[in-house]
Write a protein that holds these residues in place. Structure first.
Motif, PDB file in Angstrom:
ATOM      1  N   MET A  96       0.841  -1.182   0.000  1.00  0.00           N
ATOM      2  CA  MET A  96       0.000   0.000   0.000  1.00  0.00           C
ATOM      3  C   MET A  96       0.883   1.241   0.000  1.00  0.00           C
ATOM      4  O   MET A  96       1.798   1.361   0.784  1.00  0.00           O
ATOM      5  N   ARG A  97       0.599   2.147  -0.856  1.00  0.00           N
ATOM      6  CA  ARG A  97       1.373   3.370  -0.980  1.00  0.00           C
ATOM      7  C   ARG A  97       0.739   4.492  -0.156  1.00  0.00           C
ATOM      8  O   ARG A  97      -0.457   4.692  -0.179  1.00  0.00           O
ATOM      9  N   THR A  98       1.560   5.199   0.587  1.00  0.00           N
ATOM     10  CA  THR A  98       1.030   6.317   1.371  1.00  0.00           C
ATOM     11  C   THR A  98       0.956   7.574   0.528  1.00  0.00           C
ATOM     12  O   THR A  98       1.626   7.690  -0.498  1.00  0.00           O
ATOM     13  N   ALA A  99       0.145   8.488   0.952  1.00  0.00           N
ATOM     14  CA  ALA A  99      -0.056   9.737   0.223  1.00  0.00           C
ATOM     15  C   ALA A  99       1.226  10.564   0.196  1.00  0.00           C
ATOM     16  O   ALA A  99       2.032  10.528   1.120  1.00  0.00           O
ATOM     17  N   GLU A 100       1.393  11.292  -0.894  1.00  0.00           N
ATOM     18  CA  GLU A 100       2.550  12.163  -1.039  1.00  0.00           C
ATOM     19  C   GLU A 100       2.322  13.466  -0.280  1.00  0.00           C
ATOM     20  O   GLU A 100       1.235  13.747   0.187  1.00  0.00           O
ATOM     21  N   ARG A 101       3.353  14.273  -0.199  1.00  0.00           N
ATOM     22  CA  ARG A 101       3.269  15.562   0.490  1.00  0.00           C
ATOM     23  C   ARG A 101       2.323  16.485  -0.273  1.00  0.00           C
ATOM     24  O   ARG A 101       2.517  16.766  -1.450  1.00  0.00           O
ATOM     25  N   VAL A 102       1.308  16.933   0.411  1.00  0.00           N
ATOM     26  CA  VAL A 102       0.326  17.829  -0.165  1.00  0.00           C
ATOM     27  C   VAL A 102       0.133  18.979   0.807  1.00  0.00           C
ATOM     28  O   VAL A 102       0.070  18.769   2.011  1.00  0.00           O
ATOM     29  N   ARG A 103       0.054  20.205   0.290  1.00  0.00           N
ATOM     30  CA  ARG A 103      -0.176  21.363   1.164  1.00  0.00           C
ATOM     31  C   ARG A 103      -1.221  22.257   0.550  1.00  0.00           C
ATOM     32  O   ARG A 103      -1.331  22.362  -0.656  1.00  0.00           O
ATOM     33  N   VAL A 105      -8.120  19.696   9.161  1.00  0.00           N
ATOM     34  CA  VAL A 105      -7.113  19.222   8.200  1.00  0.00           C
ATOM     35  C   VAL A 105      -6.487  20.402   7.454  1.00  0.00           C
ATOM     36  O   VAL A 105      -5.263  20.453   7.289  1.00  0.00           O
ATOM     37  N   VAL A 106      -7.293  21.361   7.018  1.00  0.00           N
ATOM     38  CA  VAL A 106      -6.769  22.519   6.289  1.00  0.00           C
ATOM     39  C   VAL A 106      -5.832  23.330   7.173  1.00  0.00           C
ATOM     40  O   VAL A 106      -4.746  23.731   6.750  1.00  0.00           O
ATOM     41  N   LEU A 107      -6.230  23.574   8.415  1.00  0.00           N
ATOM     42  CA  LEU A 107      -5.390  24.361   9.314  1.00  0.00           C
ATOM     43  C   LEU A 107      -4.062  23.651   9.593  1.00  0.00           C
ATOM     44  O   LEU A 107      -3.001  24.271   9.555  1.00  0.00           O
ATOM     45  N   LEU A 108      -4.101  22.368   9.845  1.00  0.00           N
ATOM     46  CA  LEU A 108      -2.870  21.616  10.099  1.00  0.00           C
ATOM     47  C   LEU A 108      -1.959  21.616   8.874  1.00  0.00           C
ATOM     48  O   LEU A 108      -0.745  21.773   8.990  1.00  0.00           O
ATOM     49  N   SER A 109      -2.543  21.478   7.690  1.00  0.00           N
ATOM     50  CA  SER A 109      -1.747  21.505   6.463  1.00  0.00           C
ATOM     51  C   SER A 109      -1.125  22.885   6.250  1.00  0.00           C
ATOM     52  O   SER A 109       0.044  22.991   5.876  1.00  0.00           O
ATOM     53  N   VAL A 140       1.221  14.974   5.772  1.00  0.00           N
ATOM     54  CA  VAL A 140      -0.024  14.226   5.623  1.00  0.00           C
ATOM     55  C   VAL A 140      -0.111  13.072   6.619  1.00  0.00           C
ATOM     56  O   VAL A 140      -1.146  12.868   7.260  1.00  0.00           O
ATOM     57  N   ALA A 141       0.970  12.325   6.771  1.00  0.00           N
ATOM     58  CA  ALA A 141       0.955  11.183   7.688  1.00  0.00           C
ATOM     59  C   ALA A 141       0.669  11.623   9.127  1.00  0.00           C
ATOM     60  O   ALA A 141      -0.079  10.964   9.851  1.00  0.00           O
ATOM     61  N   THR A 194      -5.750  13.210  13.415  1.00  0.00           N
ATOM     62  CA  THR A 194      -7.181  13.300  13.134  1.00  0.00           C
ATOM     63  C   THR A 194      -7.838  11.925  13.040  1.00  0.00           C
ATOM     64  O   THR A 194      -9.021  11.827  12.733  1.00  0.00           O
ATOM     65  N   PHE A 195      -7.079  10.891  13.316  1.00  0.00           N
ATOM     66  CA  PHE A 195      -7.588   9.517  13.333  1.00  0.00           C
ATOM     67  C   PHE A 195      -8.241   9.127  12.009  1.00  0.00           C
ATOM     68  O   PHE A 195      -9.350   8.613  11.962  1.00  0.00           O
ATOM     69  N   THR A 196      -7.526   9.401  10.919  1.00  0.00           N
ATOM     70  CA  THR A 196      -8.017   9.049   9.594  1.00  0.00           C
ATOM     71  C   THR A 196      -6.870   8.517   8.751  1.00  0.00           C
ATOM     72  O   THR A 196      -5.723   8.463   9.204  1.00  0.00           O
ATOM     73  N   SER A 197      -7.133   8.132   7.517  1.00  0.00           N
ATOM     74  CA  SER A 197      -6.095   7.581   6.655  1.00  0.00           C
ATOM     75  C   SER A 197      -5.333   8.708   5.955  1.00  0.00           C
ATOM     76  O   SER A 197      -5.893   9.787   5.718  1.00  0.00           O
TER      77      SER A 197
END
Length: 65
Positions: free
Chosen positions: A1-8, A39-43, A49-50, A56-59
């Motif tokens: 399984m591939r994890t999400a890439e860096r997104v901002r 999620v937006v504020l943390l980003s 992302v990880a 936030t207890f999500t994927s």
């Protein structure tokens, strides 16, 4: 399984940040609105992302969308 890439998200200004904080602190709106604001504020604060997924207890895939 591939994890999400860096997104901002784009940079947010002070008013946008205050609005997001109000949503998070007061629970304004639905749970979906509250979660998205979180999620937006943390980003915007530069959190990976990880890490966002963990606090936030999500994927990671859900946090990156």
């Amino acid at each position: 399984m591939r994890t999400a890439e860096r997104v901002r998200v784009r940079e947010i200004d002070g008013n946008e940040g205050q609005r997001l904080l109000r949503i998070i602190r007061r629970g304004i709106g639905s749970v979906v609105t509250w979660r998205r604001a979180q999620v937006v504020l943390l980003s915007a604060q530069g959190m990976f992302v990880a890490k966002i997924a963990k606090v936030t207890f999500t994927s990671p895939d859900r946090s990156a969308t």
